[in-house]
Design an enzyme around this catalytic site. Structure first.
Site, mmCIF file in Angstrom:
data_model
loop_
_atom_site.group_PDB
_atom_site.id
_atom_site.type_symbol
_atom_site.label_atom_id
_atom_site.label_comp_id
_atom_site.label_asym_id
_atom_site.label_seq_id
_atom_site.Cartn_x
_atom_site.Cartn_y
_atom_site.Cartn_z
ATOM 1 N N GLY A 66 20.120 66.602 15.152
ATOM 2 C CA GLY A 66 20.603 67.138 16.425
ATOM 3 C C GLY A 66 21.211 68.528 16.250
ATOM 4 O O GLY A 66 21.301 69.052 15.136
ATOM 5 N N ASP B 287 29.023 59.771 11.334
ATOM 6 C CA ASP B 287 27.827 59.016 10.957
ATOM 7 C C ASP B 287 27.920 57.581 11.475
ATOM 8 O O ASP B 287 29.007 57.003 11.562
ATOM 9 C CB ASP B 287 27.725 59.017 9.431
ATOM 10 C CG ASP B 287 26.337 58.631 8.980
ATOM 11 O OD1 ASP B 287 25.505 59.543 8.820
ATOM 12 O OD2 ASP B 287 26.085 57.415 8.801
ATOM 13 N N ALA C 241 18.776 57.711 15.972
ATOM 14 C CA ALA C 241 17.764 57.071 15.134
ATOM 15 C C ALA C 241 16.770 58.120 14.656
ATOM 16 O O ALA C 241 16.559 59.135 15.323
ATOM 17 C CB ALA C 241 17.013 56.001 15.924
ATOM 18 N N SER D 105 12.884 58.964 14.275
ATOM 19 C CA SER D 105 11.854 58.506 15.217
ATOM 20 C C SER D 105 10.459 58.991 14.879
ATOM 21 O O SER D 105 9.597 59.032 15.750
ATOM 22 C CB SER D 105 12.230 58.956 16.626
ATOM 23 O OG SER D 105 12.185 60.364 16.688
ATOM 24 N N TYR E 40 8.918 52.327 12.085
ATOM 25 C CA TYR E 40 9.792 52.812 13.165
ATOM 26 C C TYR E 40 9.854 51.787 14.309
ATOM 27 O O TYR E 40 10.933 51.371 14.726
ATOM 28 C CB TYR E 40 9.270 54.162 13.673
ATOM 29 C CG TYR E 40 9.900 54.595 14.965
ATOM 30 C CD1 TYR E 40 11.254 54.873 15.034
ATOM 31 C CD2 TYR E 40 9.139 54.717 16.130
ATOM 32 C CE1 TYR E 40 11.842 55.260 16.225
ATOM 33 C CE2 TYR E 40 9.715 55.108 17.316
ATOM 34 C CZ TYR E 40 11.061 55.373 17.362
ATOM 35 O OH TYR E 40 11.636 55.744 18.542
ATOM 36 N N PHE F 189 8.036 55.850 26.583
ATOM 37 C CA PHE F 189 6.706 56.257 26.164
ATOM 38 C C PHE F 189 6.864 57.697 25.638
ATOM 39 O O PHE F 189 7.750 57.912 24.833
ATOM 40 C CB PHE F 189 5.692 56.000 27.290
ATOM 41 C CG PHE F 189 5.338 54.504 27.320
ATOM 42 C CD1 PHE F 189 6.318 53.543 27.559
ATOM 43 C CD2 PHE F 189 4.068 54.063 27.009
ATOM 44 C CE1 PHE F 189 6.028 52.173 27.493
ATOM 45 C CE2 PHE F 189 3.760 52.695 26.949
ATOM 46 C CZ PHE F 189 4.741 51.751 27.188
ATOM 47 N N ASN F 190 6.062 58.677 26.016
ATOM 48 C CA ASN F 190 6.185 59.975 25.336
ATOM 49 C C ASN F 190 7.107 60.930 26.091
ATOM 50 O O ASN F 190 6.692 61.542 27.078
ATOM 51 C CB ASN F 190 4.804 60.582 25.122
ATOM 52 C CG ASN F 190 4.054 59.864 24.026
ATOM 53 O OD1 ASN F 190 3.800 58.662 24.126
ATOM 54 N ND2 ASN F 190 3.712 60.566 22.968
ATOM 55 N N LEU G 61 3.380 66.695 20.144
ATOM 56 C CA LEU G 61 2.242 67.432 20.684
ATOM 57 C C LEU G 61 2.644 68.622 21.565
ATOM 58 O O LEU G 61 2.203 69.750 21.328
ATOM 59 C CB LEU G 61 1.324 66.474 21.459
ATOM 60 C CG LEU G 61 0.095 67.134 22.076
ATOM 61 C CD1 LEU G 61 -0.821 67.715 21.015
ATOM 62 C CD2 LEU G 61 -0.675 66.134 22.939
ATOM 63 N N GLY H 156 -1.811 55.408 12.101
ATOM 64 C CA GLY H 156 -0.812 54.730 12.942
ATOM 65 C C GLY H 156 -0.869 55.083 14.417
ATOM 66 O O GLY H 156 -0.019 54.637 15.189
HETATM 67 N N1 UFG Z 1 -1.252 65.015 18.202
HETATM 68 C C1 UFG Z 1 -2.262 65.883 17.837
HETATM 69 N N2 UFG Z 1 -1.914 67.001 17.134
HETATM 70 C C2 UFG Z 1 -0.631 67.278 16.783
HETATM 71 C C3 UFG Z 1 0.384 66.381 17.163
HETATM 72 C C4 UFG Z 1 0.033 65.250 17.878
HETATM 73 O O1 UFG Z 1 -3.437 65.672 18.120
HETATM 74 O O2 UFG Z 1 -0.412 68.302 16.129
HETATM 75 C C5 UFG Z 1 -1.614 63.818 18.970
HETATM 76 C C6 UFG Z 1 -1.206 62.535 18.269
HETATM 77 O O3 UFG Z 1 -2.197 62.120 17.367
HETATM 78 C C7 UFG Z 1 -1.041 61.602 19.460
HETATM 79 C C8 UFG Z 1 -0.555 62.527 20.588
HETATM 80 O O4 UFG Z 1 -0.914 63.839 20.169
HETATM 81 O O5 UFG Z 1 -2.259 61.054 19.818
HETATM 82 C C9 UFG Z 1 0.933 62.476 20.804
HETATM 83 O O6 UFG Z 1 1.571 62.652 19.558
HETATM 84 P P1 UFG Z 1 3.154 62.823 19.397
HETATM 85 O O7 UFG Z 1 3.411 62.989 17.930
HETATM 86 O O8 UFG Z 1 3.629 63.886 20.308
HETATM 87 O O9 UFG Z 1 3.720 61.443 19.946
HETATM 88 P P2 UFG Z 1 3.418 59.939 19.504
HETATM 89 O O10 UFG Z 1 2.623 59.320 20.628
HETATM 90 O O11 UFG Z 1 2.828 59.854 18.154
HETATM 91 O O12 UFG Z 1 4.873 59.332 19.374
HETATM 92 C C10 UFG Z 1 5.885 59.494 20.362
HETATM 93 C C11 UFG Z 1 7.243 59.478 19.687
HETATM 94 C C12 UFG Z 1 7.475 58.164 19.018
HETATM 95 C C13 UFG Z 1 7.278 57.039 20.015
HETATM 96 C C14 UFG Z 1 5.941 57.146 20.716
HETATM 97 C C15 UFG Z 1 5.836 56.137 21.802
HETATM 98 O O13 UFG Z 1 7.318 60.535 18.730
HETATM 99 O O14 UFG Z 1 8.790 58.128 18.498
HETATM 100 O O15 UFG Z 1 5.809 58.447 21.276
HETATM 101 O O16 UFG Z 1 4.675 56.331 22.559
HETATM 102 F F1 UFG Z 1 7.328 55.853 19.371
#
Ligand code: UFG
Length: 329
Positions: free
Chosen positions: A37, A51, A75, A77, A141, A169-170, A190, A284
């Site tokens: 943070g 902490d 947390a 994440s 996670y 979700f995202n 993303l 994953g």
């Molecule tokens: N992606 C890319 N290129 C990148 C980064 C991401 O193609 O450089 C794709 C990922 O593969 C995924 C999508 O964009 O398909 C979203 O990726 P994010 O990393 O932005 O988010 P995630 O869906 O992997 O995960 C996020 C949070 C998690 C949470 C999850 C719940 O980071 O903590 O949403 O949906 F658990």
């Protein structure tokens, strides 16, 4: 006057929620170890650096600030990291939360809003995902979050701790005034990565896989504005403080966008060229995650106010454009 303790309140979702509560006149104290943070994300808000594992420290804060409720964001994440370093996740997310719960039990603090995740579901059988769907997390996670959801159920009868678990979700976007926003070190999400490419801070965006069973082959996600998440925390806490029952709620917009659609929307919003290159799949990643948020709409009257992807990206862009180095100067 009693106050709310916001653990991890200097993080991305925590800082937006802290601001939301503060703007509504609620007394609060942010507690954060600043490992991910930023102190500058909670300017003008009572702040304690500490902490989760410091149970006595948590208890002292609860006593001094007459805390009657906890909102727990603190947390790690990152899904990928959790698979290569599970100890970090179990020690912080799980053991850290046990320390929080011990402090709450000792201090008789009985309300907690807990940050959970869509990752508790694993690969969904049905879309949109409802809260009662099977929970088979695909990563450590998600496992830590699901274990804590179950622990919270066990603390209700004996200790009177009531909880609302919010399964995000995202999370995306930034405060509309662009004074706070999303910043991670290193960035893995993303939308911030796409906007860094728009700013010319990176040459291009890697698309992790275009051979998924989705309309354009790239992964589909349900992007939810961070201020809509903040509002859900507000409603969840009011619910608990009114004596409402423990619950778990999904938080999404109910519509999915592919990685390619996100890039396209960002090109439109920013007017900039954004180069993208297809790479292999990232381990994953479920192909599609879309939430049904009907339960929280029905029970707490929550409705997203900024569901449009363009608007979500526009608020994020305003933050990135005005803070190209995030909170670092
Ligand atoms: N992606 C890319 N290129 C990148 C980064 C991401 O193609 O450089 C794709 C990922 O593969 C995924 C999508 O964009 O398909 C979203 O990726 P994010 O990393 O932005 O988010 P995630 O869906 O992997 O995960 C996020 C949070 C998690 C949470 C999850 C719940 O980071 O903590 O949403 O949906 F658990």
């Amino acid at each position: 006057m009693s106050s709310i303790l916001i653990l991890g309140g200097a993080g991305y979702i925590g800082s937006h929620t802290a601001r939301y509560f503060k703007d509504r006149g609620r007394e609060l104290v942010v507690y954060d170890n600043l490992s991910t943070g930023f102190r500058d994300s909670v300017k003008n808000i009572t702040f304690v650096e500490g902490d989760l594992h410091d149970t006595r420290g948590l208890e002292r804060v609860m006593e001094r600030h007459r805390v009657d409720a906890v909102i727990h964001f603190a947390a790690f994440s990152q899904v990928g990291e959790s698979m290569v370093n599970p100890e970090k996740y179990y020690y912080n997310n799980l053991a850290g939360t046990l320390s929080v719960l011990r402090a709450m039990v000792n201090q008789q603090v009985q309300n907690i809003v807990f940050s959970s995740t869509a990752a508790v579901y694993g690969d969904p059988v049905r879309i949109p995902i409802v809260e009662t769907a099977d929970k088979k997390p695909k990563n450590i996670y998600g496992k830590t979050k699901l274990i804590i959801e179950n622990i919270l159920k066990d603390y209700e009868g004996p200790y009177g701790v009531r909880s609302v678990c919010l399964r995000y979700f995202n999370a995306a976007g930034a405060h509309p005034d662009a004074t706070i926003g999303e910043s991670h070190r290193p960035e893995s999400h993303l939308i911030p990565l796409v906007l860094q490419a728009a700013l010319g801070q990176r040459d291009h965006l890697d698309i992790f896989g275009d051979d998924y069973e989705t309309p354009d082959g790239t992964c589909v996600r349900d992007y939810i504005h961070v201020m809509d998440l903040a509002d859900a925390h507000y409603r969840a806490l009011e619910h608990l403080q009114r004596g409402g029952a423990s619950a778990a709620y999904n938080l999404g917009n109910g519509s999915g966008f592919s990685v390619r659609q996100v890039i396209e929307a960002a090109r439109y919003v920013t007017g900039r060229e954004i180069r993208a290159e297809v790479r292999p799949r990232r381990a994953g990643d479920p192909a599609i995650l879309i939430a049904s948020s009907d339960r929280i709409s029905r029970e707490l009257g929550w409705q997203p106010k900024m569901p449009e992807l363009d608007r979500i990206i526009a608020t994020a862009w305003e933050w990135h454009r005005t803070h190209p180095d995030g909170y670092e100067r």
